[in-house]
Design an enzyme around this catalytic site. Structure first.
Site, PDB file in Angstrom:
ATOM      1  N   ARG A 143       1.241  -1.410  -0.109  1.00 27.76           N
ATOM      2  CA  ARG A 143       0.209  -0.526  -0.459  1.00 27.76           C
ATOM      3  C   ARG A 143       0.500   1.356  -0.333  1.00 27.76           C
ATOM      4  O   ARG A 143       1.846   1.245   0.697  1.00 27.76           O
ATOM      5  CB  ARG A 143      -0.947   0.317   1.297  1.00 27.76           C
ATOM      6  CG  ARG A 143      -1.935  -0.987   1.265  1.00 27.76           C
ATOM      7  CD  ARG A 143      -2.993  -0.890   2.414  1.00 27.76           C
ATOM      8  NE  ARG A 143      -3.529  -2.170   2.746  1.00 27.76           N
ATOM      9  CZ  ARG A 143      -4.671  -2.651   2.124  1.00 27.76           C
ATOM     10  NH1 ARG A 143      -5.101  -2.162   0.993  1.00 27.76           N
ATOM     11  NH2 ARG A 143      -5.628  -3.538   2.467  1.00 27.76           N
ATOM     12  N   ARG A 156      -5.636  -5.002  -1.445  1.00 26.09           N
ATOM     13  CA  ARG A 156      -7.857  -4.728  -2.054  1.00 26.09           C
ATOM     14  C   ARG A 156      -8.149  -3.177  -1.206  1.00 26.09           C
ATOM     15  O   ARG A 156      -7.799  -2.992   0.099  1.00 26.09           O
ATOM     16  CB  ARG A 156      -8.446  -5.909  -0.458  1.00 26.09           C
ATOM     17  CG  ARG A 156     -10.324  -5.501  -0.446  1.00 26.09           C
ATOM     18  CD  ARG A 156     -10.960  -6.096  -0.220  1.00 26.09           C
ATOM     19  NE  ARG A 156     -11.045  -7.801  -0.438  1.00 26.09           N
ATOM     20  CZ  ARG A 156     -10.511  -9.197  -0.124  1.00 26.09           C
ATOM     21  NH1 ARG A 156      -9.470  -9.296   1.365  1.00 26.09           N
ATOM     22  NH2 ARG A 156      -9.881  -9.869  -0.380  1.00 26.09           N
ATOM     23  N   HIS A 204       3.007  -9.678   0.755  1.00 31.31           N
ATOM     24  CA  HIS A 204       2.012  -9.037   1.956  1.00 31.31           C
ATOM     25  C   HIS A 204       3.814  -8.499   2.506  1.00 31.31           C
ATOM     26  O   HIS A 204       3.295  -7.316   3.892  1.00 31.31           O
ATOM     27  CB  HIS A 204       1.254  -9.373   2.036  1.00 31.31           C
ATOM     28  CG  HIS A 204       0.733  -8.497   4.062  1.00 31.31           C
ATOM     29  ND1 HIS A 204       0.793  -8.630   4.984  1.00 31.31           N
ATOM     30  CD2 HIS A 204      -0.155  -7.315   3.639  1.00 31.31           C
ATOM     31  CE1 HIS A 204       0.137  -7.861   5.697  1.00 31.31           C
ATOM     32  NE2 HIS A 204      -0.450  -6.640   4.845  1.00 31.31           N
ATOM     33  N   ARG A 236      -5.353  -7.304  18.800  1.00 28.11           N
ATOM     34  CA  ARG A 236      -5.689  -6.254  18.792  1.00 28.11           C
ATOM     35  C   ARG A 236      -7.433  -6.066  17.893  1.00 28.11           C
ATOM     36  O   ARG A 236      -8.619  -5.930  18.650  1.00 28.11           O
ATOM     37  CB  ARG A 236      -5.224  -4.696  17.125  1.00 28.11           C
ATOM     38  CG  ARG A 236      -6.122  -3.802  17.012  1.00 28.11           C
ATOM     39  CD  ARG A 236      -5.391  -3.093  15.658  1.00 28.11           C
ATOM     40  NE  ARG A 236      -6.113  -3.519  14.681  1.00 28.11           N
ATOM     41  CZ  ARG A 236      -5.190  -3.795  14.088  1.00 28.11           C
ATOM     42  NH1 ARG A 236      -3.929  -3.162  13.786  1.00 28.11           N
ATOM     43  NH2 ARG A 236      -6.468  -4.203  12.307  1.00 28.11           N
ATOM     44  N   HIS A 259      -0.336  -2.095  14.838  1.00 32.54           N
ATOM     45  CA  HIS A 259      -0.536  -2.652  13.575  1.00 32.54           C
ATOM     46  C   HIS A 259       1.012  -3.974  13.089  1.00 32.54           C
ATOM     47  O   HIS A 259       0.988  -4.348  12.845  1.00 32.54           O
ATOM     48  CB  HIS A 259      -0.368  -1.555  12.301  1.00 32.54           C
ATOM     49  CG  HIS A 259      -0.536  -2.495  11.445  1.00 32.54           C
ATOM     50  ND1 HIS A 259       0.463  -2.603  10.636  1.00 32.54           N
ATOM     51  CD2 HIS A 259      -1.607  -2.762  10.147  1.00 32.54           C
ATOM     52  CE1 HIS A 259       0.588  -2.932   9.317  1.00 32.54           C
ATOM     53  NE2 HIS A 259      -1.081  -3.003   9.896  1.00 32.54           N
TER      54      HIS A 259
END
Length: 800
Positions: A394, A424, A454, A583, A611
């Site tokens: 991203r 996505r 990823h 999380r 994250h």
């Protein structure tokens, strides 16, 4: 009589031990509980009021994605005669959809109520959203004039009747719907107006000084609806919004042989707008016949229609933050925070030289991303830098990183970018950057078919005389300047030669489509990551079984991989203490007697999005890995992910301290109970409140100030060794989880590939070879051509 195959299948089922569901729970229901936890922040009165409104919006956007991806995918599976069964809850796809739909009404009622409460309080403070039914004469005049001057020329009202079919309602778009009463005897007339996305959705209304008033664009149209359909009179009116299934497998859609993969992804994005609807949201009041017409046209059941009395799509909330009057900002918003400089890095010196001296660890958003960005920019103009290689998942729309990669290519460097086009909802942005990078001269490659890339890795290679040096940059989150200010993530910057060799091999394997490389320091999915986790857990299990202290720590976004869950339960039964900060989704339930008594799970939801992924083994954390991967089957088996060890003692001490602070949190932390629900962490009577994110903010400021004060005194001195913040961890020798030795290779036939090529590609993972090879059609065509030539020779005796 049953066939032989049926008998074998029955025998296999008898041999296979039944699943134990006593300590696991359904993924989808766990996710709904997580999102309810997000909504808790909107109810928390210690959070500034406008920040609470943002959490209401985040809850909605989270739910939208969940419905598009998870419920959309399950709805497809529910249509199958033989549905797959969830291995954590033993529920079929249709049962999971039923369970989700049963939970949604209560969540949406809670969401609607807190929105109204917060907006009412904002109204009394001077931040006012105008409603149609309460417009003053002056406001109504303004709205009418605005509609006539700006809106009316743009909108295109549609009348739906037997001669005009129901149009395709775009996924996530807002529409105004109404029943119409005309001058003819026609029945079932429906009016539709799409709210134009090209216009500003928030329309500011003149208001007294020190206040801010606005009205939403859809309310402007609703206020003037009577003039939109000519002789047809609206009988009712409401805003509607369709959420469609967005769970498309790009690799399952068939890439044409000669088609550019970017063009293929563009086709996929267009298709997503027209997939089957999952739910219909209605804000306002529609008569039963009107609503039934819409529902039937969308082929939705009654349970898939949700009504509310608040705006749909609360994304506009973030746009009005900058409009809040200055005198209200301190009361309504978090105190502004700027990511601080890393205290171990001198930004006036070459970043490359400093990384060569010591590993550096950045911790976003508390510390700025600038050292990484400056290092890449520095490399783009460094004559000794010969290549830059990076994976991008991203990317920010305005990306300084990508601009530096372009500069490097234009300066003659070898720049290789693996751009994952299947991220996505970021596909379009990635396609655009891929095109720009390729135009600048970068080599742009895409992930292997069936396996999203990823991982977050960048490698810079330098030639110094006859020697090569490599700097390897590995992260738990994306190389994204925007999210680095919002997401809590680590980035390791290292010149460790072993990690550098592994990273070099990783990029080489990736370019060849080989997902089965062997690495000494890195754990690389889809083949090497889960075994690394299992071996770490096994080591602690063996320690516990012989009476030694044993401990495992995980920090994750989600835990759904059944094999990992079962191994954690095994560790708990052996006496290993397992502490986890998760999380979001946790399909494992802690504290189940005889199963997971030694497992403790917490979640932290606060100002920043947690994250980072951390795996630590041993009571002294002698093995610490950071990673891009959650413990989800999609990550461990169906993506290219990287876990990397933290070997530098100072960096390990920092990770140890950060995680210790989060385990102390008793303000934003919640504990997971044995029934799968989240409850506030218990605080002892004499225990002071401790908010880990606020403490980390304060720590970042203190470290930056201390480093600034120390600069004048150290200006004429050589750089000192950085001091650890948790010295006890420094005393522990860092270790890595050694890869399992491979069995001796089988003898190869004479027609085998040359050894050099085989060593680069190696054997493909079982069951995935076809998917990995499918994206190299040139070899398939060559093989078919050779077979055809052989047949022709046999038949005709000719070789041409």
């Amino acid at each position: 009589m049953p066939s032989k195959i049926e008998k074998k299948q029955k025998a296999a089922k008898l041999r296979k031990p039944p699943r134990d569901f006593s300590y696991t729970q359904n993924r989808e229901l766990s996710w709904l509980r997580f999102n309810n936890r997000v909504l808790d922040e909107a109810f928390d009165e210690t959070v500034p009021l406008f920040e609470r409104l943002k959490f209401v919006s985040i809850f909605e956007s989270n739910l939208d994605e969940f419905l598009m991806v998870r419920v959309g995918g399950l709805s497809d599976l529910a249509e199958l005669k033989k549905q797959p069964v969830d291995n954590k809850s033993n529920m079929t796809a249709s049962e999971q959809v039923d369970a989700v739909m049963a939970e949604l009404p209560g969540l949406l009622t809670r969401w609607e109520s807190i929105f109204k409460s917060i907006e009412g309080k904002l109204d009394t403070l001077g931040v006012h959203r105008a409603r149609i039914d309460s417009l003053t004469p002056e406001e109504r005049t303004f709205v009418t004039r605005y509609f006539q001057a700006y809106v009316s020329p743009v909108i295109s009202p549609l009348v739906i009747d037997p001669r005009h079919p129901f149009p395709n309602l775009r996924n996530g778009a807002l529409y105004l719907a109404c029943g119409l009463d005309g001058v003819t005897d026609e029945e079932s007339l429906l009016g539709l107006i799409e709210i134009p996305a090209s216009m500003n959705r928030v329309v500011e209304i003149p208001s007294p000084a020190g206040t801010y008033s606005y009205i939403l664009l859809e309310d402007v149209i609703l206020a003037c609806l009577d003039s939109c359909f000519g002789s047809y009179k609206p009988l009712d009116r409401a805003l509607i919004r369709v959420t469609r299934n967005a769970d498309i497998d790009p690799d399952g859609e068939g890439v044409e042989e000669e088609e550019d993969y970017r063009q293929h992804m563009k086709r996929i994005l267009k298709k997503r707008l027209r997939l089957q609807p999952v739910v219909l949201a209605v804000s306002g009041s529609l008569e039963k016949p009107t609503l039934k017409t819409i529902r039937k046209a969308l082929e939705l059941s009654r349970r898939s229609v949700f009504t509310c009395d608040i705006p749909l799509d609360l994304g506009y909330v973030f746009g009005i933050e900058g409009k809040i009057p200055e005198h209200l900002r301190n009361e309504l918003l978090f105190t502004p925070f700027k990511p601080q400089p890393n205290p171990t890095i001198d930004m006036t010196r070459s970043i490359r030289e400093q990384v060569l001296q010591h590993d550096k660890l950045l911790f976003y958003p508390y510390e700025a991303m600038n050292p990484f960005l400056d290092l890449v920019h520095e490399a783009a103009y460094d004559p000794e830098c010969i290549s830059l290689r990076i994976t991008l998942y991203r990317v920010a729309k305005q990306s300084r990183l990508c601009e530096s990669l372009i500069d490097a290519a234009e300066n003659g460097k070898e720049v290789t970018v693996l751009m994952e086009l299947r991220a996505r909802f970021d596909e379009q942005n990635n396609i655009e950057w891929a095109e720009r990078l390729e135009e600048a001269g970068c080599t742009v490659i895409y992930g292997s078919e069936g396996f999203k890339c990823h991982s977050k890795i960048c490698q810079l290679t330098y030639r110094e005389g006859m020697a090569l040096t490599r700097l390897t940059l590995l992260g738990t989150g994306n190389f994204n300047e925007k999210t680095a200010k919002l997401y809590s993530d680590f980035m390791l910057m290292t010149a460790h030669p072993g990690i550098g060799e592994d990273a070099n091999l990783f990029f080489r394997n990736l370019s060849l489509g080989n997902l089965r490389g062997d690495y000494r320091f890195l754990g690389v999915a889809p083949v090497g990551l889960k075994p690394l986790i299992m071996r770490g857990l096994d080591r602690e299990i063996q320690r516990a079984l012989v009476g030694e202290p044993a401990r495992v720590f995980f920090k994750l976004n989600s835990l759904t991989d059944r094999e990992v869950i079962d191994k954690i339960a095994e560790a708990s039964c052996a006496g290993v203490r397992v502490d986890m900060i998760i999380r979001g989704i946790s399909c494992l339930k802690p504290g189940v007697p005889g199963k997971t008594e030694n497992v403790h799970v917490r979640s932290i939801v606060g100002r920043f999005l947690e994250h980072a992924r951390v795996y630590a083994f041993g009571v002294d954390s002698d093995m610490i890995y950071l990673s891009s991967a959650d413990m989800m089957t999609r990550n461990t088996e169906h993506r290219v992910e990287i876990a990397f060890p933290v070997l530098d003692p100072t960096c390990r001490a920092l990770v140890h301290e950060y995680m210790g602070m989060q385990l102390r949190d008793n303000v934003k932390a919640r504990s997971l109970t044995s029934d799968g629900t989240w409850v506030p962490v218990e605080r002892k009577e004499d225990e002071k409140p401790f908010n880990s994110q606020e403490a980390l903010l304060e720590r970042a400021y203190r470290n930056a100030e201390a480093a600034t004060e120390a600069e004048p005194a150290l200006a004429s001195q050589p750089e000192p060794e950085p001091q650890p913040t948790a010295p006890e961890v420094q005393k522990v020798r860092a270790t890595v989880i050694e890869p399992e030795s491979e069995p001796a290779p089988r003898p190869q036939p004479q027609a085998a590939k040359p050894a050099s090529e085989k060593s680069a590609r190696r054997e493909k993972p079982a069951g995935k070879a076809k998917a990995i090879e499918r994206h190299r059609p040139g070899r398939v065509r060559m093989g078919l051509g050779l077979i055809g030539l052989g047949l022709k020779t046999l038949i005709t005796g000719k070789t041409k």
